[in-house]
Design an enzyme around this catalytic site. Structure first.
Site, PDB file in Angstrom:
ATOM      1  N   GLU A   1      36.581 -50.631  27.549  1.00 38.06           N
ATOM      2  CA  GLU A   1      35.941 -49.340  27.808  1.00 38.06           C
ATOM      3  C   GLU A   1      34.519 -49.252  27.255  1.00 38.06           C
ATOM      4  OE1 GLU A   1      38.819 -46.593  26.262  1.00 38.06           O
ATOM      5  OE2 GLU A   1      39.965 -46.553  28.130  1.00 38.06           O
ATOM      6  N   GLU A  40      53.512 -63.937  19.884  1.00 42.74           N
ATOM      7  CA  GLU A  40      52.989 -63.428  18.609  1.00 42.74           C
ATOM      8  C   GLU A  40      53.382 -64.303  17.422  1.00 42.74           C
ATOM      9  OE1 GLU A  40      55.825 -60.252  16.574  1.00 42.74           O
ATOM     10  OE2 GLU A  40      55.063 -59.513  18.486  1.00 42.74           O
TER      11      GLU A  40
END
Length: 270
Positions: free
Chosen positions: A79, A110
């Site tokens: 963004e 992960e």
């Protein structure tokens, strides 16, 4: 020691509650998040200062995370270009398992403590940059390994975690610990912890971009004009900055391509 984000919910028999009761209880818990963030303000300020300094010297900001935390980093990074008109690679969000993990969980991604540094290295990361690890639990191996490797390469490190005294925070030069406590749905850290992380990331990049001169007054003068709504917003911003009418402002914006350039041209030539 059990992390606070993994503790038993303060609510029980959720499957027996009405819709109204569930919503009320979730909303009550959400109200505590901003208070938790406020307690970490000194840590957030220190990290924002470091990021600002490195970026003014030509550095970049990298987020690393897994699951929800990784997605939040990707969202915040993605963004920045449309909001502030910066290059797409100034703020980079990296998620364990690669971009495919944004939509679909990648099993055990992960747990790889070596992969984050490999992912960072693909961007030719240097000691001008900053790496911020995002992990609600503060125990994610991917993030711990990435921060450890960054430290070894003299790269400034920070983190956003939602437990105190975590291994991730121990690896970060500038840790941000927002202790959000048990989730409404036990262990579902996409809820309060995720909200807290989103708030902190918003604060970091917005503050840094303001410090870099990407905002004038309270306006996004460098935003990308990528759709009709944003073009209309841009025209109105030019009107506000110059006092000219809508058609004239629209012509200026169309000619110069940004609110800042349009307003500057007007003031230089009026």
């Amino acid at each position: 020691m059990q992390s606070s984000t993994e503790k038993e919910s303060n609510y029980n028999n959720l499957d027996q509650k009405s819709i109204a009761e569930i919503l009320k209880d979730i909303n009550y818990e959400d109200k505590t998040v901003a208070v938790s963030v406020s307690k970490a303000m000194p840590q957030i300020e220190k990290l924002a200062e470091v990021i600002t300094g490195r970026m003014k010297a030509g550095g970049r900001l990298f987020y690393i995370g897994a699951g929800t935390s990784g997605r939040l980093g990707v969202v915040d990074a993605s963004e920045c270009p449309p909001t502030f008109g910066v290059p797409f690679d100034l703020v980079v969000g990296i998620i364990a398992g690669g971009d495919g993990a944004i939509r679909k969980a990648v099993e055990f991604a992960e747990d790889d403590a070596e992969q984050a540094w490999k992912d960072l290295s693909a961007y030719d990361i240097t000691d001008k940059d900053v790496v911020v690890g995002i992990a609600a639990s503060g125990t994610t191996p991917y993030v711990i390994g990435g921060l450890k490797a960054a430290n070894q390469n003299k790269i400034a490190t920070g983190c956003v975690v939602c437990n105190s005294g975590s291994p991730v925070a121990a690896e970060a030069n500038y840790p941000v610990e927002v202790v959000t406590g048990p989730e409404f749905l036990t262990g579902s850290t996409r809820m309060k912890a995720g909200t807290a992380q989103k708030l902190v990331l918003n604060m970091l990049t917005t503050t840094v971009m303001i410090q870099l001169g990407k905002v004038k007054g309270n306006k996004m003068v460098d935003m990308q004009l990528s759709n009709d709504k944003l073009i209309d917003r841009g025209v109105k911003m030019v009107m506000s900055e110059t006092g000219i009418d809508y058609p004239t402002a629209a012509d200026l914006l169309n000619t110069h391509g940004s609110v800042r350039k349009a307003a500057d041209f007007y003031h230089q030539n009026k």
